[in-house]
Motif scaffolding. Structure first.
Motif, PDB file in Angstrom:
ATOM      1  N   VAL A  37      51.617 -46.383-144.698  1.00 13.62           N
ATOM      2  CA  VAL A  37      52.672 -45.493-145.176  1.00 13.62           C
ATOM      3  C   VAL A  37      53.393 -46.109-146.368  1.00 13.62           C
ATOM      4  CG1 VAL A  37      53.049 -44.418-142.930  1.00 13.62           C
ATOM      5  CG2 VAL A  37      54.405 -46.387-143.565  1.00 13.62           C
ATOM      6  N   ALA A  38      53.904 -45.237-147.223  1.00 11.76           N
ATOM      7  CA  ALA A  38      54.721 -45.641-148.362  1.00 11.76           C
ATOM      8  C   ALA A  38      56.003 -44.832-148.298  1.00 11.76           C
ATOM      9  CB  ALA A  38      53.991 -45.379-149.670  1.00 11.76           C
ATOM     10  N   GLY A  39      57.141 -45.518-148.422  1.00 11.80           N
ATOM     11  CA  GLY A  39      58.413 -44.823-148.314  1.00 11.80           C
ATOM     12  C   GLY A  39      59.494 -45.463-149.140  1.00 11.80           C
ATOM     13  N   ILE A  40      60.696 -44.998-148.935  1.00 13.66           N
ATOM     14  CA  ILE A  40      61.854 -45.479-149.684  1.00 13.66           C
ATOM     15  C   ILE A  40      62.730 -46.300-148.753  1.00 13.66           C
ATOM     16  CG2 ILE A  40      63.863 -44.799-151.024  1.00 13.66           C
ATOM     17  CD1 ILE A  40      62.368 -42.231-151.717  1.00 13.66           C
ATOM     18  N   ARG A  41      62.892 -47.597-149.091  1.00 15.21           N
ATOM     19  CA  ARG A  41      63.718 -48.491-148.288  1.00 15.21           C
ATOM     20  C   ARG A  41      65.199 -48.295-148.610  1.00 15.21           C
ATOM     21  NH1 ARG A  41      62.760 -54.675-149.059  1.00 15.21           N
ATOM     22  NH2 ARG A  41      64.522 -54.576-150.446  1.00 15.21           N
ATOM     23  N   LYS A  42      65.533 -48.160-149.899  1.00 11.10           N
ATOM     24  CA  LYS A  42      66.924 -47.979-150.317  1.00 11.10           C
ATOM     25  C   LYS A  42      66.996 -46.775-151.243  1.00 11.10           C
ATOM     26  CE  LYS A  42      70.741 -50.378-152.554  1.00 11.10           C
ATOM     27  NZ  LYS A  42      70.861 -49.668-153.813  1.00 11.10           N
ATOM     28  N   TYR A  43      67.724 -45.766-150.784  1.00 12.54           N
ATOM     29  CA  TYR A  43      67.874 -44.545-151.554  1.00 12.54           C
ATOM     30  C   TYR A  43      68.932 -44.738-152.643  1.00 12.54           C
ATOM     31  CZ  TYR A  43      65.450 -42.528-147.568  1.00 12.54           C
ATOM     32  OH  TYR A  43      64.537 -42.254-146.589  1.00 12.54           O
ATOM     33  N   PRO A  44      68.859 -43.969-153.716  1.00 14.12           N
ATOM     34  CA  PRO A  44      69.905 -44.049-154.743  1.00 14.12           C
ATOM     35  C   PRO A  44      71.241 -43.568-154.191  1.00 14.12           C
ATOM     36  CG  PRO A  44      67.975 -42.903-155.576  1.00 14.12           C
ATOM     37  CD  PRO A  44      67.766 -43.103-154.122  1.00 14.12           C
ATOM     38  N   GLY A  45      72.325 -44.205-154.636  1.00 17.80           N
ATOM     39  CA  GLY A  45      73.659 -43.832-154.173  1.00 17.80           C
ATOM     40  C   GLY A  45      74.293 -42.777-155.057  1.00 17.80           C
ATOM     41  N   GLY A  93      64.363 -45.034-139.105  1.00 16.28           N
ATOM     42  CA  GLY A  93      65.168 -43.955-139.647  1.00 16.28           C
ATOM     43  C   GLY A  93      64.828 -43.596-141.080  1.00 16.28           C
ATOM     44  N   LYS A  94      63.977 -44.372-141.720  1.00 17.32           N
ATOM     45  CA  LYS A  94      63.599 -44.110-143.109  1.00 17.32           C
ATOM     46  C   LYS A  94      62.416 -43.145-143.152  1.00 17.32           C
ATOM     47  CE  LYS A  94      66.505 -47.123-144.689  1.00 17.32           C
ATOM     48  NZ  LYS A  94      67.770 -46.707-145.221  1.00 17.32           N
TER      49      LYS A  94
END
Length: 115
Positions: free
Chosen positions: A39-47, A16-17
Motif C-alpha cells: 500500500v501507498a498512502g499519506i502519513r502527514k496530511y497538509p495543514g 487511521g491513515k
C-alpha cells in the motif's frame, strides 16, 4: 481486495491513515506466508493555511509526507472508493525499491509529487 482500492489502516504506526492498494498478494509469498498488500498512502496530511502566515510557515504546513509498506489484510479496512486508472502508482511504487534505502527515498519523493 483489488488494486486501486482505498483502504484505512487499522493498526500500527499508520493506524487511521488512508492508503491505496498498489499490489495484492492473496496467497502470500515465500517470506510472508499470509495474504497481504503493498500500500501507498499519506502519513502527514497538509495543514490549514491562512493569509496571515509567513511564507516559511505556509511551506511547512502544505508539506505532504507519503508512506509505502506491506500490510496484512487483517489490518486493512476497505472503503467503497477506488482510485482512477489514470493515476498509475505501480510505475512509481515497486517491491524492489522497498529493499534499497536510496531507491526507497527516491520512490517517496516521486510518490509525493504524484499524490
Amino acid at each position: 481486495m483489488k488494486k486501486g482500492r482505498v483502504v484505512i489502516l487499522t493498526s500500527g504506526r499508520h493506524a487511521g491513515k488512508k492508503a491505496v492498494i498498489v499490489k495484492q498478494y492473496d496467497e502470500g509469498k515465500a517470506n510472508k506466508k499470509f495474504s497481504h498488500a503493498l500500500v501507498a498512502g499519506i502519513r502527514k496530511y497538509p495543514g490549514k493555511v491562512s493569509k496571515a502566515m509567513s511564507k516559511k510557515k505556509i511551506e511547512r504546513r502544505t508539506r505532504l509526507i507519503p508512506f509505502v509498506k506491506f500490510v496484512n489484510y487483517n489490518h486493512l479496512l476497505p472503503t467503497r472508493f477506488m482510485v482512477k486508472e489514470d493515476i498509475d502508482l505501480k510505475s512509481v511504487v515497486s517491491e524492489d525499491k522497498l529493499n534499497n534505502a536510496e531507491a526507497r527515498a527516491e520512490m517517496k519523493k516521486s510518490l509525493k509529487n504524484l499524490l
